[in-house]
Design an enzyme around this catalytic site. Structure first.
Site, PDB file in Angstrom:
ATOM      1  N   HIS A  99      27.499  69.776 -33.179  1.00 49.47           N
ATOM      2  CA  HIS A  99      28.191  69.366 -34.402  1.00 49.47           C
ATOM      3  C   HIS A  99      28.553  67.890 -34.296  1.00 49.47           C
ATOM      4  O   HIS A  99      28.660  67.341 -33.206  1.00 49.47           O
ATOM      5  CB  HIS A  99      29.459  70.198 -34.613  1.00 49.47           C
ATOM      6  CG  HIS A  99      29.187  71.576 -35.101  1.00 49.47           C
ATOM      7  ND1 HIS A  99      29.535  72.002 -36.361  1.00 49.47           N
ATOM      8  CD2 HIS A  99      28.574  72.635 -34.500  1.00 49.47           C
ATOM      9  CE1 HIS A  99      29.171  73.257 -36.516  1.00 49.47           C
ATOM     10  NE2 HIS A  99      28.582  73.668 -35.400  1.00 49.47           N
ATOM     11  N   GLY A 100      28.768  67.248 -35.448  1.00 52.62           N
ATOM     12  CA  GLY A 100      29.084  65.831 -35.430  1.00 52.62           C
ATOM     13  C   GLY A 100      27.892  64.987 -35.023  1.00 52.62           C
ATOM     14  O   GLY A 100      28.020  64.044 -34.241  1.00 52.62           O
ATOM     15  N   ASN A 134      23.873  69.365 -36.483  1.00 51.31           N
ATOM     16  CA  ASN A 134      24.510  69.245 -37.797  1.00 51.31           C
ATOM     17  C   ASN A 134      24.595  67.782 -38.209  1.00 51.31           C
ATOM     18  O   ASN A 134      24.999  66.929 -37.408  1.00 51.31           O
ATOM     19  CB  ASN A 134      25.917  69.848 -37.756  1.00 51.31           C
ATOM     20  CG  ASN A 134      25.899  71.354 -37.756  1.00 51.31           C
ATOM     21  OD1 ASN A 134      24.927  71.982 -37.345  1.00 51.31           O
ATOM     22  ND2 ASN A 134      26.979  71.944 -38.204  1.00 51.31           N
ATOM     23  N   THR A 183      27.448  63.289 -42.552  1.00 54.70           N
ATOM     24  CA  THR A 183      27.953  61.959 -42.881  1.00 54.70           C
ATOM     25  C   THR A 183      26.833  60.955 -43.120  1.00 54.70           C
ATOM     26  O   THR A 183      26.846  60.219 -44.113  1.00 54.70           O
ATOM     27  CB  THR A 183      28.876  61.453 -41.760  1.00 54.70           C
ATOM     28  OG1 THR A 183      29.950  62.380 -41.593  1.00 54.70           O
ATOM     29  CG2 THR A 183      29.440  60.088 -42.094  1.00 54.70           C
ATOM     30  N   ASP A 212      28.684  76.896 -42.814  1.00 54.41           N
ATOM     31  CA  ASP A 212      29.182  75.938 -41.837  1.00 54.41           C
ATOM     32  C   ASP A 212      30.694  76.120 -41.673  1.00 54.41           C
ATOM     33  O   ASP A 212      31.456  76.044 -42.639  1.00 54.41           O
ATOM     34  CB  ASP A 212      28.874  74.516 -42.338  1.00 54.41           C
ATOM     35  CG  ASP A 212      29.238  73.434 -41.343  1.00 54.41           C
ATOM     36  OD1 ASP A 212      29.231  73.714 -40.135  1.00 54.41           O
ATOM     37  OD2 ASP A 212      29.511  72.298 -41.788  1.00 54.41           O
ATOM     38  N   HIS A 213      31.134  76.386 -40.463  1.00 56.25           N
ATOM     39  CA  HIS A 213      32.568  76.490 -40.127  1.00 56.25           C
ATOM     40  C   HIS A 213      33.313  77.532 -40.961  1.00 56.25           C
ATOM     41  O   HIS A 213      34.383  77.244 -41.518  1.00 56.25           O
ATOM     42  CB  HIS A 213      33.255  75.133 -40.259  1.00 56.25           C
ATOM     43  CG  HIS A 213      32.860  74.151 -39.190  1.00 56.25           C
ATOM     44  ND1 HIS A 213      33.248  74.279 -37.877  1.00 56.25           N
ATOM     45  CD2 HIS A 213      32.088  73.035 -39.254  1.00 56.25           C
ATOM     46  CE1 HIS A 213      32.737  73.275 -37.174  1.00 56.25           C
ATOM     47  NE2 HIS A 213      32.021  72.514 -37.986  1.00 56.25           N
ATOM     48  N   SER A 254      26.069  62.886 -36.704  1.00 57.68           N
ATOM     49  CA  SER A 254      25.927  61.555 -37.300  1.00 57.68           C
ATOM     50  C   SER A 254      26.521  60.500 -36.373  1.00 57.68           C
ATOM     51  O   SER A 254      27.436  60.767 -35.604  1.00 57.68           O
ATOM     52  CB  SER A 254      26.645  61.494 -38.656  1.00 57.68           C
ATOM     53  OG  SER A 254      26.018  62.322 -39.602  1.00 57.68           O
ATOM     54  N   HIS A 285      33.240  65.081 -36.100  1.00 64.26           N
ATOM     55  CA  HIS A 285      32.798  64.973 -37.483  1.00 64.26           C
ATOM     56  C   HIS A 285      33.147  63.589 -38.034  1.00 64.26           C
ATOM     57  O   HIS A 285      34.155  63.001 -37.662  1.00 64.26           O
ATOM     58  CB  HIS A 285      33.481  66.041 -38.352  1.00 64.26           C
ATOM     59  CG  HIS A 285      33.111  67.437 -37.978  1.00 64.26           C
ATOM     60  ND1 HIS A 285      34.044  68.427 -37.793  1.00 64.26           N
ATOM     61  CD2 HIS A 285      31.906  68.018 -37.759  1.00 64.26           C
ATOM     62  CE1 HIS A 285      33.434  69.559 -37.481  1.00 64.26           C
ATOM     63  NE2 HIS A 285      32.140  69.332 -37.447  1.00 64.26           N
ATOM     64  N   GLY A 286      32.323  63.106 -38.959  1.00 62.55           N
ATOM     65  CA  GLY A 286      32.637  61.858 -39.645  1.00 62.55           C
ATOM     66  C   GLY A 286      32.151  60.632 -38.895  1.00 62.55           C
ATOM     67  O   GLY A 286      31.331  60.703 -37.979  1.00 62.55           O
TER      68      GLY A 286
END
Length: 292
Positions: free
Chosen positions: A208-209, A230, A233, A80-81, A211, A178-179
């Site tokens: 991505h991100g 993805n 969190t 990942d990344h 959550s 993200h988060g």
């Protein structure tokens, strides 16, 4: 069953479901994802961020490969990344079946050059490659990186990027971060933009991100090319919230077999719900692939 990302996501893309990609930074999270996938008869992706592999060390990947290989449902082990060619080569040597070359912070031409180099290297040994165009946002509490300002993926640039680099999957910037999102931040998925990208790019797309987004937005995104989502969190929050509750109830407890089971169970239930949401539940039967 251990496969590469290209084979895993092509089935999802063609059948309009998405496969969850879950960050596993310790053995408990590996157990969470494998258990949930087997219960749901779902494909799944076990992904490790460079920050996480530095925490658990290279030897951890052997454990992840063993767990995935013994399962009857299909798994990918994914970087990942990855930010450098060194990240890519380290992951290939460790036995990952897929890598991400994230050069999205670089100018377009430099991003293409570095991503193409990663593709040339990884494809020699049958490892698939995810690239990223545009930038994913970052919220407080996330260690995965990202930027303060989201730069949305341009559909026309995406078509050129895929053609020139030869990537197998493309991570797109369509509004997520993200988060955990602050209430004041717009985190809606820009479905119109996603539809235009999907029209131009005929490979599986990655969100991505994943959550903390409304379920209806996730379902809609899956209809328009998103084949990998993805998620870190939400799973970690379910695990650690329950672990904190267990510690509060048993302040003198210290043995893992007393502390971990309820936290693991909470995370498994969360992951199972996400597999239902992504549409991957009961889709393992679609895969008739040989093991890597």
């Amino acid at each position: 069953m251990l496969v590469n990302m290209r084979d895993l996501l092509q089935v999802a893309y063609e059948n309009k479901f998405a496969v969850g990609s879950f960050n596993v930074a310790n053995s408990e999270f590996v157990k969470v994802v494998v258990s949930a996938a087997e219960e749901q008869k779902s494909p799944a992706i076990l992904q490790i961020h460079p920050n996480e592999i530095n925490l658990v060390t290279d030897e951890f990947v052997a454990y992840v490969r063993e767990a995935a290989s013994k399962s009857k449902v299909p798994f990918v082990i994914h970087l990942d990344h990855g930010a450098t060619i060194e990240d890519i080569t380290r992951s290939i040597r460790n036995g990952y079946t897929s890598v991400m070359m994230d050069a999205s912070h670089l100018p377009f031409e430099e991003n293409m050059t570095l991503t193409k180099k990663a593709v040339e290297l990884a494809h020699i040994v049958g490892v698939s490659v995810e690239g990223e165009l545009g930038t994913i946002g970052s919220n407080e509490g996330s260690s995965e990186g990202g930027t303060d300002e989201i730069l949305y993926t341009d559909p026309d640039e995406a078509a050129i990027f895929v053609e020139k680099t030869g990537i197998d999957t493309l991570a797109v910037a369509v509004g997520t971060s993200h988060g955990l999102y602050p209430k004041t931040k717009d985190h809606s998925i820009k479905i119109d933009r996603l539809m235009k990208i999907n029209e131009k790019v005929k490979i599986p797309l990655v969100l991505h991100g994943g959550s903390d987004n409304p379920d209806e937005e996730i379902r809609e995104a899956v209809k328009h090319g998103i084949a990998k989502i993805n998620l870190s969190t939400d799973m970690k929050r379910a695990f650690y919230n329950q672990l904190r509750a267990t510690l509060d109830e048993n302040p003198d407890a210290y043995e893992p077999d007393l502390l971990m089971p309820e936290a693991t169970k909470a995370a498994i239930e969360l992951v199972k719900k996400k597999m239902d949401l992504f549409g991957s539940t009961d889709k393992a039967s679609l895969y008739k692939l040989g093991e890597i």
